[in-house]
Design an enzyme around this catalytic site. Structure first.
Site, PDB file in Angstrom:
ATOM      1  N   TRP B 102      67.470 -14.005  41.253  1.00 42.53           N
ATOM      2  CA  TRP B 102      66.820 -13.290  42.350  1.00 42.53           C
ATOM      3  C   TRP B 102      67.535 -12.004  42.703  1.00 42.53           C
ATOM      4  CZ3 TRP B 102      62.005 -13.818  43.830  1.00 42.53           C
ATOM      5  CH2 TRP B 102      61.335 -14.958  43.364  1.00 42.53           C
ATOM      6  N   ASP B 176      68.860 -11.954  51.205  1.00 42.93           N
ATOM      7  CA  ASP B 176      67.633 -12.666  50.860  1.00 42.93           C
ATOM      8  C   ASP B 176      67.961 -14.151  51.008  1.00 42.93           C
ATOM      9  OD1 ASP B 176      65.586 -14.064  49.663  1.00 42.93           O
ATOM     10  OD2 ASP B 176      65.699 -13.024  47.734  1.00 42.93           O
ATOM     11  N   LYS B 200      59.378 -21.458  50.587  1.00 38.60           N
ATOM     12  CA  LYS B 200      60.391 -22.367  50.066  1.00 38.60           C
ATOM     13  C   LYS B 200      60.806 -23.355  51.152  1.00 38.60           C
ATOM     14  CE  LYS B 200      61.468 -19.034  46.528  1.00 38.60           C
ATOM     15  NZ  LYS B 200      61.024 -19.828  45.361  1.00 38.60           N
TER      16      LYS B 200
END
Lengths: 365, 365
Positions: B102, B176, B200
């Site tokens: 990510w 993040d 998520k």
């Protein structure tokens, strides 16, 4: 359960009751998968089938030619106001036909990325009509021409899309059809790109449908975010980033419902009937109510109207709510009332509204 | 109804059963309003109350200081990878700490808007550890420093956020935190901006939470789309464009559920217990299973693991599914297995997984 109230919201808006019932019944377990749709990986076979089915059904409903990609994106119409010029303008010329608040917003945002110019405007006339296409000022160098095919706030609708080639313009036509998509056929031979926020005539907010012709995919400016680059989104089947899965599922249920009701032709037949009833009641009220849009440009979906005596507005709204007629207040920028008659609004809802209009006028006229 | 299967998806992911039951029960009529949440105007008092309540609850749960705005946006983490540099970089220097897939993506996208550079990387070690902050190469001129505080694919988690000032860096830290938000407290004194795709550890895909400090609102590049400009979104209370209303409603129900369960501290206690159980089973399997992440960097939320004999992978997955243990297949980029133990995963689910791990190893070891 007794009859639900009738919800005339301009968006987010009423959904078919059967769609909501299916969604409620499947909330904890979709088709025996042991998962609700909101809990599914977007990469799993269950959601892939939901996504593929939604795409196939909307393609069939709108007879979308194979050279058009159908993308599920995020950011709504206001997001697309930037995403379209980021993808299509090349920083060059963009011509915008301004017929109300939404195309005004599109013009303003496009001006941040391109040399956006007004090709025609209904503003001087209070956005009560559509400027005659023969008088549009279209530039030969335009990267595209933008219009809003149904203005949700001003209640102005294109009942025919312009044929730009016949007007001497080779640029692709971009239409924002958010608030009347699936209420009528789209003549794809006249369109290069169409987009629609789903929260008006489809249902769930947070999903934007984009129909983009293959030859327009590769024109993005270098600074276009990857998540909003049409080529990237198309090549990844709308799954470059995690798509709004539940909204796509609901949209798919709405597409199925439209198909089962008889398709877009039947939606159009009903829209003509419903809008006809309401306009007749307004026009026949002896001036108690008025809709100011020129007849040929009147929207079938969003019908703003005004009481001759605005002092009665609050009484009107309170009485409507008592009868189960909800969200009739007009947009704050124009005032008055607005009834949105989307696909999911039953004819009985319009009949109930018309009854109330007549009764209220009788009591207060 | 019998017990639901246990869904270990990395996202979209399991939701608390009680949240789904509430959503199903309210689908056609929210609190007597006569409308489902999906059908409400985002400007109406009903949705305004849902929105305000969700904001207040998440602010309380995470003890978010008043100088931070909380925004509900669209586009997910991959959208924010462009939106953050469009808003904060000023086209200047951006330092990125790369600890997995990510942050790699964030680095790549930031490089399209700014002079993005790797401040530290765990790539040489296969993303099995977090580089020691004392060795990070931070530039004094950096507009911000980016890190992913929990790498969903590689299973690497920051258990302490770095104190950039103590490292001699005055730039704001951007995190993040998509895949572990609300599973632990956030030290806001060390953070300038945090973002999280909701799909998520909160639930619904299509909602992105952004926590942005007041002094960072006004740095956007001229080409930042209005719908993604933090100042514009903040000034309009996340309603510059129509927000993803239903996802915000579901997020609010999840926030309520967390509060009712005992808050973030209780979520963290459970996460430690659940992850501890699973890591102990993997580590105690005599090499039949392995997790390769260094112990101090192991994620409590996303636990990738491998069978010593990959030929058994399909048998393992099929047997898991038979026992109602779903979506355990690892991300395609790393292979093997992955169990995501988000807040909504009950302890019983982890116990059932551990039982299966031991049973499977016994039969195939």
């Amino acid at each position: 359960m007794s009859q639900r109230p009738f919800n005339f919201s301009a968006g987010p808006a009423v959904l078919p009751e059967s769609v909501l019932r299916t969604a409620a019944a499947e909330m904890l377990d979709w088709h025996g998968s042991g998962m609700g749709v909101m809990e599914m990986s977007h990469r799993g076979k269950e959601f892939q089938s939901i996504h593929a089915q939604a795409l196939a059904t909307v393609r069939e409903l709108l007879q979308v030619p194979s050279e058009f990609h159908i993308l599920f994106m995020q950011g709504g119409g206001l997001g697309e106001n930037a995403i379209v010029p980021l993808n299509l303008s090349g920083g060059g010329a963009v011509d915008v036909v301004v017929t109300g608040a939404w195309s005004q917003k599109s013009l303003k945002e496009a001006g941040r990325y391109a040399q956006a110019r007004v090709a025609a405007s209904g503003e001087a006339g209070g956005f009560r009509d559509i400027p005659d296409p023969r008088n549009w000022q279209l530039r030969t160098e335009a990267a595209y021409v933008h219009l809003c095919s149904n203005e949700t706030i001003h209640g102005v609708e294109f009942h025919t899309l312009p044929d730009l080639r016949a007007l001497g313009c080779d640029a692709p036509l971009v239409i924002d059809c958010s608030s009347h998509i699936l209420s009528r056929a789209i003549d794809w031979s006249r369109v290069g790109l169409a987009f629609a926020g789903a929260q008006k005539n489809i249902g769930p907010a947070g999903v934007t449908l984009v129909f983009v012709r293959e030859d327009l995919l590769d024109r993005a400016l270098p600074l276009c975010p990857s998540a909003f680059n049409y080529r990237t989104v198309a090549d990844n089947g709308s799954m470059f980033n995690t798509p709004p899965t539940y909204g796509i599922y609901i949209a798919g249920l709405v597409f199925d419902w439209i198909r089962d009701q008889g398709g877009v032709a039947e939606m159009e037949r009903r829209a003509i009937e419903k809008a006809g009833l309401l306009y007749a009641a307004l026009d026949g009220s002896g001036g108690f109510y008025r809709n100011e849009v020129a007849a040929p440009a009147r929207s079938r979906m969003n019908i703003p109207f005004f009481l001759a005596d605005p002092a009665l507005n609050e009484t009107f709204l309170a009485g409507a709510k008592e009868r189960g007629l909800l969200q009739l207040k007009g947009h704050k920028s124009v005032g008055g009332m607005r009834a949105s008659l989307y696909n999911a609004m039953p004819l009985d809802g319009v009949r109930a509204l018309v009854d109330y209009l007549q009764d209220f006028a009788h009591r207060h006229g």
